[in-house]
Design a protein around this motif. Structure first.
Motif, PDB file in Angstrom:
ATOM      1  N   ARG A  43       3.322  16.884   3.525  1.00  0.00           N
ATOM      2  CA  ARG A  43       2.205  16.540   4.403  1.00  0.00           C
ATOM      3  C   ARG A  43       1.642  17.762   5.097  1.00  0.00           C
ATOM      4  N   PRO A 146      -6.253   4.610 -14.223  1.00  0.00           N
ATOM      5  CA  PRO A 146      -6.256   5.653 -13.215  1.00  0.00           C
ATOM      6  C   PRO A 146      -7.297   6.718 -13.530  1.00  0.00           C
ATOM      7  N   LYS A 196     -10.430  -7.443  -0.799  1.00  0.00           N
ATOM      8  CA  LYS A 196     -10.356  -6.030  -0.432  1.00  0.00           C
ATOM      9  C   LYS A 196     -11.538  -5.608   0.421  1.00  0.00           C
ATOM     10  N   PHE A 256     -16.334   0.978  -6.295  1.00  0.00           N
ATOM     11  CA  PHE A 256     -15.230   0.439  -5.496  1.00  0.00           C
ATOM     12  C   PHE A 256     -14.739  -0.901  -6.035  1.00  0.00           C
TER      13      PHE A 256
ATOM     14  N   ASN B  55      -1.715  10.242   3.316  1.00  0.00           N
ATOM     15  CA  ASN B  55      -0.486  10.932   3.705  1.00  0.00           C
ATOM     16  C   ASN B  55      -0.360  11.002   5.212  1.00  0.00           C
ATOM     17  N   THR B  84      -7.893  13.167  -1.717  1.00  0.00           N
ATOM     18  CA  THR B  84      -8.267  14.496  -2.193  1.00  0.00           C
ATOM     19  C   THR B  84      -8.569  14.428  -3.672  1.00  0.00           C
ATOM     20  N   GLU B  85      -9.441  15.290  -4.064  1.00  0.00           N
ATOM     21  CA  GLU B  85      -9.937  15.445  -5.446  1.00  0.00           C
ATOM     22  C   GLU B  85      -9.613  14.263  -6.376  1.00  0.00           C
ATOM     23  N   ALA B  88      -6.325  10.082  -9.245  1.00  0.00           N
ATOM     24  CA  ALA B  88      -6.520   8.758  -9.825  1.00  0.00           C
ATOM     25  C   ALA B  88      -5.384   7.801  -9.484  1.00  0.00           C
ATOM     26  N   GLU B  89      -4.177   8.328  -9.549  1.00  0.00           N
ATOM     27  CA  GLU B  89      -3.045   7.442  -9.332  1.00  0.00           C
ATOM     28  C   GLU B  89      -3.018   6.922  -7.898  1.00  0.00           C
ATOM     29  N   LYS B  90      -3.345   7.853  -7.004  1.00  0.00           N
ATOM     30  CA  LYS B  90      -3.325   7.487  -5.591  1.00  0.00           C
ATOM     31  C   LYS B  90      -4.437   6.500  -5.273  1.00  0.00           C
ATOM     32  N   LYS B  91      -5.566   6.769  -5.872  1.00  0.00           N
ATOM     33  CA  LYS B  91      -6.711   5.898  -5.666  1.00  0.00           C
ATOM     34  C   LYS B  91      -6.351   4.480  -6.104  1.00  0.00           C
ATOM     35  N   ASN B  92      -5.666   4.445  -7.216  1.00  0.00           N
ATOM     36  CA  ASN B  92      -5.289   3.167  -7.775  1.00  0.00           C
ATOM     37  C   ASN B  92      -4.291   2.432  -6.880  1.00  0.00           C
ATOM     38  N   ARG B  95      -6.053   1.094  -3.965  1.00  0.00           N
ATOM     39  CA  ARG B  95      -6.813  -0.077  -4.360  1.00  0.00           C
ATOM     40  C   ARG B  95      -5.909  -1.290  -4.422  1.00  0.00           C
ATOM     41  N   GLN B  96      -4.741  -1.087  -5.022  1.00  0.00           N
ATOM     42  CA  GLN B  96      -3.804  -2.201  -5.116  1.00  0.00           C
ATOM     43  C   GLN B  96      -3.341  -2.663  -3.748  1.00  0.00           C
ATOM     44  N   TRP B 102     -13.221   4.475  -1.463  1.00  0.00           N
ATOM     45  CA  TRP B 102     -12.614   5.746  -1.110  1.00  0.00           C
ATOM     46  C   TRP B 102     -13.652   6.830  -0.930  1.00  0.00           C
TER      47      TRP B 102
END
Lengths: 759, 121
Positions: A43, A146, A196, A256, B55, B84-85, B88-92, B95-96, B102
């Motif tokens: 972090r 993803p 959402k 989104f 984070n 950040t940039e 994709a995984e984090k965005k996903n 979303r879940q 975002w």
């Protein structure tokens, strides 16, 4: 607040994050494998990167990015944070700190070093990643799409393909043959979309901004009212839009929502009249849409009436709240219920637990605190004066006044302590800085060193902390450079080739004691002695105790390293260290055991604003002697006084002789020497460890006094450290014991300081 | 009436930037420094839209979003995630967890306001 102020905040924050980063890495280095530690480290870097990005600090961003990537590997257990990895990371933390400083203050960083580290970090990330490559891929698979929405590739993964023919619908309004293409869109939200917080009407509104469009709402899926679940999605829309933004432009509107709806976009070919004609009358039913959506309401309605228990009611909300996906929430919510006994109380419980962890803090301008401290100092003096005058004028002993005054005194003391506590800060930041110093010197000298810190949370006045960094740095350098032996030599001596430097802080009787211990070879007394003889510090035949020899290293210009290295030999010796410690009202001593190492012990006052002093009388003047300097007080007997030379006298105390110093004479309070038998001798320890007996006429008492700088208000006076105001309103001078002792050795104080006028 | 935005971010820098940007754009801004604090002030803040980092100590963005979605009163509030940039995984994952949309860092005021306007009426 403007951008510059925010930038200032950013740099402040960077400092905190860097400290966090370093302490986290050090914990990992010590074998801590708590995921939260790794997270905190991650972090810290992440946060620096985020802020730096906002300010366009590209160097910082790119380095932080590489660092972060590698840390992410550690975080996801793809990279084992072993000693080698941490070594690179600690160095990277140093470079990150340098880059931050460079970004703030200008200046440059060692580019070669940072490039080298980027390569090393990348190697760590890549090396381990390729080995573990299969795992992440396998894990990513079940997660849908993803891929950033803007890429057209998302078509394939963003939703399940539905057997659906576009020929079945089109649009009533076929746009004119401008060169602008027309698209037909089928947009069928799922209940998740609403759950959402997305809203179909807003998406359509956004879409309408792209160009000319027409909308047809398909309500066929709407069940009868009694069968309707208010949280389900029943509508679908057919849209025809003429836009030059292209398919990507349309998709970006649904960015989104893409996962939570069925979305078909098709460019309409210029001449597709047939399809258009056919579509209007055709009902939607025959088209095999995602039927599971239609089925869902039944399931949900069966289960919905059930949540009568308060827990699940709180969890889901009542049925009438629109747009919440109860159906979707079912699974995660029950998981949550299993994890937390009472989901509704979840956040509250979490917050209670966390408030214990981090007490709230505020940031205050230092000036304000100092002003407060100053005022409280005045209050203390004022209270003392008040007490004194009441005592003087109140012979009847009016107890209520006296009791009130006693309480006032106690309160004043407490206020003073509390205010001092505001300035008190843990020594942690200084200690943390030392670990970097150790790393750098260890690298430069080729020694392997481990820094162990203890008592980092010991608090002391901020000024003391600020001024501690420099002497401590020199001492650490000395300890590694001179104290620790090279690894081969250590091994030969049967020691761990890795040297240990231990830095400890603790409170002891109202002072802070900082110890710096190394497990090196200890002071080489022969060498020190020879050097002292060579430098004319001692006579060749002088008979010195081990302790006295050890203390020789505090003499000016003393260095036992054969050649001056570029680490500790920067013209700064232990004498400078000693002087800066003394300037803080502290003392430093060394104890050394050959072959086992040396321990430097520093004792410092907790605050520089007040001082425990002994109030004494000398030739009618009131002086304050810092209590810390006094070893003992005694009433000399005539038989113990021995004269020698013209005016020198010694006092014998327990079979050893100690020079007697007449304070009144040194400060020119009187022309002739006082009779020692009529006064009191204060045995003081002074610079160099020697003891002297200071002669004063009488002891008035022991008191905590508020220090008032003489230099700030008057000018520096030799022999006097500062002034204070006593309870009776009189100014008393605080004795500079070391200066007085030095003066007694013949280097007499300047003549112009006739202090009778001041007192 | 001013729209209310609740921002959740552990970085003081980003918090201040959000504050300045949102205030300049005419929003009322309420701030929290991590997920736990975010959930604590949720009721009081009564936001029209939430912007959150991922984070964070104590409770990260995913946990925070889930917490909001479990709150019967606020579960439909649009939540935008600062990422950040375009990870994709984090965005996903966000979303879940129930994120509405975002915003990709580095922080860009125009993008932020655009995104907020996209999800609010």
């Amino acid at each position: 607040m403007d951008m510059n102020e925010i930038k200032e905040i950013f740099f402040q924050e960077c400092e905190e994050q860097l400290a966090e980063l370093e302490s986290g890495l050090l914990k990992l280095n010590d074998g801590d494998r708590d995921p939260e530690t790794v997270n905190a480290v991650f972090r810290a870097v992440h946060s620096i990167k985020g802020g730096a990005g906002a300010f366009g600090l590209d160097d910082l961003v790119s380095f932080a990015h590489v660092f972060e990537t590698t840390l992410d590997c550690v975080r996801s257990n793809k990279l084992e944070p072993n000693q080698d990895v941490l070594k690179v990371m600690l160095k990277s933390a140093d470079v990150l700190a340098d880059l931050t400083n460079a970004a703030r203050d200008g200046g440059s960083v060692d580019e070669a070093r940072s490039k080298q580290l980027i390569r090393e970090l990348e190697a760590l990330a890549n090396g381990e990643m390729s080995a573990a490559a299969e795992a992440p891929v396998a894990r990513a698979a079940p997660v849908a799409a993803p891929v950033p929405a803007a890429t057209p590739a998302v078509n394939d993964e963003g939703f399940q393909p539905i057997p659906f023919s576009f020929d079945d619908f089109g649009d009533e309004e076929q746009p004119a043959e401008s060169g602008v293409p027309t698209y037909e869109i089928l947009f069928r939200p799922k209940s998740e979309l609403y759950a959402k917080g997305n809203e179909a009407s807003l998406l359509l509104r956004d879409l309408s901004r792209l160009g000319e469009m027409s909308i047809h709402c398909d309500t066929d899926a709407l069940p009868l009212l009694e069968d309707m679940n208010p949280e389900e999605a029943y509508f679908a829309w057919k849209i025809s839009i003429t836009t030059d933004k292209g398919e990507d432009g349309i998709r970006s509107v649904f960015e989104f929502a893409e996962w939570d709806c069925d979305l078909e976009i098709r460019a309409v070919e210029k001449k597709s009249e047939a399809g258009v004609e056919a579509q209007d009358e055709l009902p939607m039913q025959p088209v095999p849409f995602d039927l599971s959506i239609l089925d869902e309401p039944t399931d949900v309605i069966v289960s919905e009436p059930e949540p009568v228990s308060p827990a699940s009611a709180a969890d889901f909300g009542s049925n009438v709240v629109p747009m919440a996906g109860a159906g979707r929430d079912e699974a995660p919510a029950s998981e949550q219920r299993a994890a937390v006994a009472q989901p509704a109380a979840g956040p509250a419980a979490a917050s209670a637990a966390s408030s214990a962890a981090a007490a709230p803090t505020i940031r205050v301008d230092l000036d304000r605190v100092d002003r407060l401290i100053n005022l409280v100092g005045e209050l203390v003096i004022n209270q003392a004066m008040l007490s004194q005058s009441v005592i003087e004028n109140d012979n009847n002993g009016l107890s209520s006044i006296n009791m009130g005054l006693d309480e006032l005194q106690q309160l004043t003391r407490e206020i003073q302590d509390s205010v001092m506590a505001i300035r008190a800060q843990p020594v942690k930041p200084v200690f943390q800085r030392m670990s970097r110093i150790v790393r750098e010197i260890a690298d430069a000298t080729g020694k392997s060193v481990r820094l162990v810190t203890e008592g980092e949370n010991t608090e002391v006045d901020k000024t003391v902390i600020d001024k501690l960094a420099e002497p401590l740095t020199h001492m650490i350098r000395n300890a590694v450079d001179h104290g620790l032996e090279p690894p081969e030599k250590r091994q030969a001596a049967g020691k761990n080739p890795e040297g240990t430097v231990r830095l400890t802080a603790k409170h002891r009787s109202g002072r802070i004691v900082i110890e710096l211990a190394d497990d090196g070879g200890g002071i080489n007394r022969e060498k020190v002695r020879q050097k002292a003889i060579d430098n004319d510090l001692i006579a060749p035949d002088a008979n010195l105790s081990d302790e006295e020899i050890d203390n020789l290293i505090f003499h000016a210009g003393f260095s036992t390293a054969d050649k001056i290295s570029d680490i500790s030999g920067r013209g700064v010796g232990m004498d400078v260290v000693k002087r800066s410690i003394q300037a803080l009202g502290g003392r430093i001593s060394i104890s050394s055991r050959p072959g086992q190492g040396s321990v430097f012990t520093m004792s410092l006052p907790l605050t520089l604003a007040v001082l425990d002093g002994m109030v004494v009388t000398v030739a009618g003047q009131t002086l304050v002697v810092p209590l810390t300097a006094i070893v003992e007080t005694l009433q000399p007997e005539a038989s113990a006084i021995h004269s020698f030379g013209a005016s020198q006298r010694l006092i014998s105390i327990r079979n050893s002789f100690c020079p007697l110093v007449d304070v009144g004479r040194i400060l020119n309070f009187r022309a002739t020497q006082a009779n020692p038998v009529e006064g009191v001798a204060l045995l003081v320890e002074s610079e160099g460890g020697g003891q002297r007996a200071l002669m004063v006429d009488a002891i008035q008492g022991q008191r905590q006094v508020v220090i008032k700088s003489l230099e700030a208000n008057y000018t520096h006076v030799p022999g006097i450290a500062a002034a204070t105001i006593l309870g009776d309103g009189r100014v008393a001078l605080i004795l500079d014991v070391d200066a007085v002792v030095a003066a007694s050795r013949g280097q007499s104080l300047k003549q112009e300081i006739s202090l009778a006028a001041t007192g | 009436m001013k729209k209310k935005v609740l921002t959740v971010d552990d970085s003081r820098t980003i918090r201040n930037m959000l504050l300045v940007t949102l205030n300049n754009a005419g929003f009322e801004t309420i701030q929290a420094e991590d997920g736990v604090a975010g959930l604590e002030v949720l009721e009081e803040a009564n936001p029209d839209v939430i912007v959150t980092d991922i984070n964070m100590p104590r409770l990260d963005g995913f946990g925070f979003i889930e917490g909001v979605r479990r709150n019967e009163k606020y579960r439909a509030v649009p939540i935008l995630v600062l990422t950040t940039e375009s990870d994709a995984e984090k965005k996903n994952r966000a979303r879940q967890a129930g994120a509405t949309g975002w915003i990709v860092k580095p922080f860009d005021p125009t993008k932020l306001i655009d995104a907020i306007e996209r999800v609010t009426a």
